[in-house]
Design a protein around this motif. Structure first.
Motif, PDB file in Angstrom:
ATOM      1  N   ALA A 118       0.841  -1.192   0.000  1.00 46.28           N
ATOM      2  CA  ALA A 118       0.000   0.000   0.000  1.00 46.28           C
ATOM      3  C   ALA A 118       0.878   1.244   0.000  1.00 46.28           C
ATOM      4  O   ALA A 118       1.855   1.312   0.739  1.00 46.28           O
ATOM      5  CB  ALA A 118      -0.904  -0.009   1.226  1.00 46.28           C
ATOM      6  N   PRO A 119       0.544   2.218  -0.818  1.00 40.37           N
ATOM      7  CA  PRO A 119       1.329   3.451  -0.818  1.00 40.37           C
ATOM      8  C   PRO A 119       1.112   4.224   0.485  1.00 40.37           C
ATOM      9  O   PRO A 119       0.096   4.061   1.156  1.00 40.37           O
ATOM     10  CB  PRO A 119       0.771   4.229  -2.010  1.00 40.37           C
ATOM     11  CG  PRO A 119      -0.600   3.681  -2.212  1.00 40.37           C
ATOM     12  CD  PRO A 119      -0.572   2.256  -1.754  1.00 40.37           C
TER      13      PRO A 119
ATOM     14  N   PRO B 151       3.858   2.332   5.316  1.00 42.50           N
ATOM     15  CA  PRO B 151       2.933   1.651   6.220  1.00 42.50           C
ATOM     16  C   PRO B 151       3.381   0.220   6.510  1.00 42.50           C
ATOM     17  O   PRO B 151       4.026  -0.417   5.679  1.00 42.50           O
ATOM     18  CB  PRO B 151       1.614   1.651   5.436  1.00 42.50           C
ATOM     19  CG  PRO B 151       2.002   1.763   4.011  1.00 42.50           C
ATOM     20  CD  PRO B 151       3.291   2.533   3.976  1.00 42.50           C
ATOM     21  N   VAL B 152       3.051  -0.256   7.691  1.00 39.58           N
ATOM     22  CA  VAL B 152       3.241  -1.658   8.061  1.00 39.58           C
ATOM     23  C   VAL B 152       1.850  -2.183   8.431  1.00 39.58           C
ATOM     24  O   VAL B 152       1.279  -1.756   9.444  1.00 39.58           O
ATOM     25  CB  VAL B 152       4.216  -1.829   9.240  1.00 39.58           C
ATOM     26  CG1 VAL B 152       4.324  -3.298   9.640  1.00 39.58           C
ATOM     27  CG2 VAL B 152       5.589  -1.266   8.907  1.00 39.58           C
ATOM     28  N   LYS B 153       1.334  -3.063   7.619  1.00 41.83           N
ATOM     29  CA  LYS B 153      -0.034  -3.558   7.785  1.00 41.83           C
ATOM     30  C   LYS B 153      -0.276  -4.093   9.194  1.00 41.83           C
ATOM     31  O   LYS B 153       0.517  -4.873   9.714  1.00 41.83           O
ATOM     32  CB  LYS B 153      -0.312  -4.652   6.759  1.00 41.83           C
ATOM     33  CG  LYS B 153      -1.735  -5.146   6.777  1.00 41.83           C
ATOM     34  CD  LYS B 153      -1.957  -6.218   5.751  1.00 41.83           C
ATOM     35  CE  LYS B 153      -3.394  -6.709   5.878  1.00 41.83           C
ATOM     36  NZ  LYS B 153      -3.643  -7.861   5.087  1.00 41.83           N
ATOM     37  N   ASP B 154      -1.372  -3.657   9.778  1.00 41.96           N
ATOM     38  CA  ASP B 154      -1.824  -4.112  11.098  1.00 41.96           C
ATOM     39  C   ASP B 154      -0.800  -3.880  12.214  1.00 41.96           C
ATOM     40  O   ASP B 154      -0.820  -4.570  13.229  1.00 41.96           O
ATOM     41  CB  ASP B 154      -2.217  -5.599  11.065  1.00 41.96           C
ATOM     42  CG  ASP B 154      -3.336  -5.884  10.080  1.00 41.96           C
ATOM     43  OD1 ASP B 154      -4.202  -4.994   9.898  1.00 41.96           O
ATOM     44  OD2 ASP B 154      -3.346  -6.978   9.489  1.00 41.96           O
ATOM     45  N   TYR B 155       0.117  -2.933  12.020  1.00 45.05           N
ATOM     46  CA  TYR B 155       1.112  -2.651  13.053  1.00 45.05           C
ATOM     47  C   TYR B 155       1.354  -1.154  13.212  1.00 45.05           C
ATOM     48  O   TYR B 155       1.208  -0.602  14.275  1.00 45.05           O
ATOM     49  CB  TYR B 155       2.440  -3.366  12.743  1.00 45.05           C
ATOM     50  CG  TYR B 155       3.421  -3.306  13.887  1.00 45.05           C
ATOM     51  CD1 TYR B 155       3.368  -4.230  14.916  1.00 45.05           C
ATOM     52  CD2 TYR B 155       4.396  -2.309  13.942  1.00 45.05           C
ATOM     53  CE1 TYR B 155       4.256  -4.173  15.983  1.00 45.05           C
ATOM     54  CE2 TYR B 155       5.279  -2.245  14.997  1.00 45.05           C
ATOM     55  CZ  TYR B 155       5.217  -3.176  16.020  1.00 45.05           C
ATOM     56  OH  TYR B 155       6.080  -3.106  17.067  1.00 45.05           O
ATOM     57  N   GLY B 156       1.783  -0.510  12.138  1.00 45.99           N
ATOM     58  CA  GLY B 156       2.120   0.904  12.253  1.00 45.99           C
ATOM     59  C   GLY B 156       2.820   1.429  11.019  1.00 45.99           C
ATOM     60  O   GLY B 156       2.265   1.422   9.921  1.00 45.99           O
ATOM     61  N   ALA B 157       4.074   1.839  11.199  1.00 44.54           N
ATOM     62  CA  ALA B 157       4.790   2.473  10.091  1.00 44.54           C
ATOM     63  C   ALA B 157       6.295   2.342  10.267  1.00 44.54           C
ATOM     64  O   ALA B 157       6.799   2.172  11.376  1.00 44.54           O
ATOM     65  CB  ALA B 157       4.416   3.950  10.002  1.00 44.54           C
ATOM     66  N   ILE B 158       6.974   2.446   9.136  1.00 47.70           N
ATOM     67  CA  ILE B 158       8.437   2.512   9.099  1.00 47.70           C
ATOM     68  C   ILE B 158       8.801   3.950   8.777  1.00 47.70           C
ATOM     69  O   ILE B 158       8.248   4.543   7.848  1.00 47.70           O
ATOM     70  CB  ILE B 158       9.014   1.588   8.010  1.00 47.70           C
ATOM     71  CG1 ILE B 158       8.653   0.128   8.295  1.00 47.70           C
ATOM     72  CG2 ILE B 158      10.532   1.781   7.883  1.00 47.70           C
ATOM     73  CD1 ILE B 158       8.950  -0.803   7.128  1.00 47.70           C
ATOM     74  N   GLN B 159       9.722   4.487   9.551  1.00 46.32           N
ATOM     75  CA  GLN B 159      10.248   5.829   9.289  1.00 46.32           C
ATOM     76  C   GLN B 159      11.721   5.684   8.953  1.00 46.32           C
ATOM     77  O   GLN B 159      12.470   5.048   9.693  1.00 46.32           O
ATOM     78  CB  GLN B 159      10.090   6.719  10.515  1.00 46.32           C
ATOM     79  CG  GLN B 159      10.731   8.082  10.355  1.00 46.32           C
ATOM     80  CD  GLN B 159      10.736   8.903  11.637  1.00 46.32           C
ATOM     81  OE1 GLN B 159      10.406   8.405  12.719  1.00 46.32           O
ATOM     82  NE2 GLN B 159      11.118  10.150  11.535  1.00 46.32           N
ATOM     83  N   ILE B 160      12.133   6.274   7.855  1.00 49.76           N
ATOM     84  CA  ILE B 160      13.533   6.263   7.440  1.00 49.76           C
ATOM     85  C   ILE B 160      13.949   7.711   7.232  1.00 49.76           C
ATOM     86  O   ILE B 160      13.177   8.514   6.717  1.00 49.76           O
ATOM     87  CB  ILE B 160      13.732   5.477   6.125  1.00 49.76           C
ATOM     88  CG1 ILE B 160      13.238   4.034   6.286  1.00 49.76           C
ATOM     89  CG2 ILE B 160      15.194   5.509   5.680  1.00 49.76           C
ATOM     90  CD1 ILE B 160      13.146   3.274   4.980  1.00 49.76           C
TER      91      ILE B 160
END
Length: 161
Positions: free
Chosen positions: A32-33, A111-120
């Motif tokens: 997902a974008p 996005p991380v499905k059903d968890y949260g997000a990745i930040q770089i």
């Protein structure tokens, strides 16, 4: 007989041409974008975490991490929650005025499905040492967990020191 061989060679040549003439398509991404809303949420959370860091608000800073935190640092290895916050507590008592700033344009959010997000991203740390300002620029990756509508950092990878 020669006509049959000619037909087979011609057929083989057509198959070869068709096989290699078609463009090879890469597999489509099925991720997902990142939505603008998610990007801004993580951007805002980054600001909240590091405003607390820059102001040396230890309790607020610490509250923005999960208790199962794992912090991976290229030159320090894997650090536990307890080690990370013992180090930060000591650092916050130091008078070298260490501050952190996100490098503009470096933020990525996924996005991380059903968890949260990745930040770089890339961040810059500044502090005074021997009367001179020292500046270090480093790369990082953080995994944000969203639970009960609250964002907390659960994993940190700090590298390129």
């Amino acid at each position: 007989m020669k006509r049959k061989q000619y037909l087979w060679i011609r057929l083989a040549l057509i198959i070869l041409i068709l096989t290699f003439a078609n463009p090879i398509h890469a597999q489509e991404k099925k991720v997902a974008p990142t939505s603008a809303a998610l990007y801004h949420e993580i951007e805002q959370m980054d600001q909240i975490v590091f405003d607390a860091f820059n102001r040396k608000e230890f309790a607020k800073f610490k509250s923005l991490f999960t208790e199962d935190l794992e912090w991976f640092q290229d030159n320090g290895g894997l650090l536990s929650y307890e080690t990370v916050f013992t180090n930060f507590e000591n650092r916050f008592q130091n008078e070298n005025k260490l501050t952190r700033k996100l490098v503009p344009g470096s933020l990525e959010v996924h996005p991380v499905k059903d968890y949260g997000a990745i930040q770089i991203g890339v961040h810059e740390f500044r502090h005074m040492e021997n009367g001179k300002e020292e500046i270090g620029t480093f790369k990082f990756l953080m995994i944000w967990k969203k639970k009960d509508n609250q964002w907390k950092i659960s994993r940190v990878v700090s590298y390129d020191h």
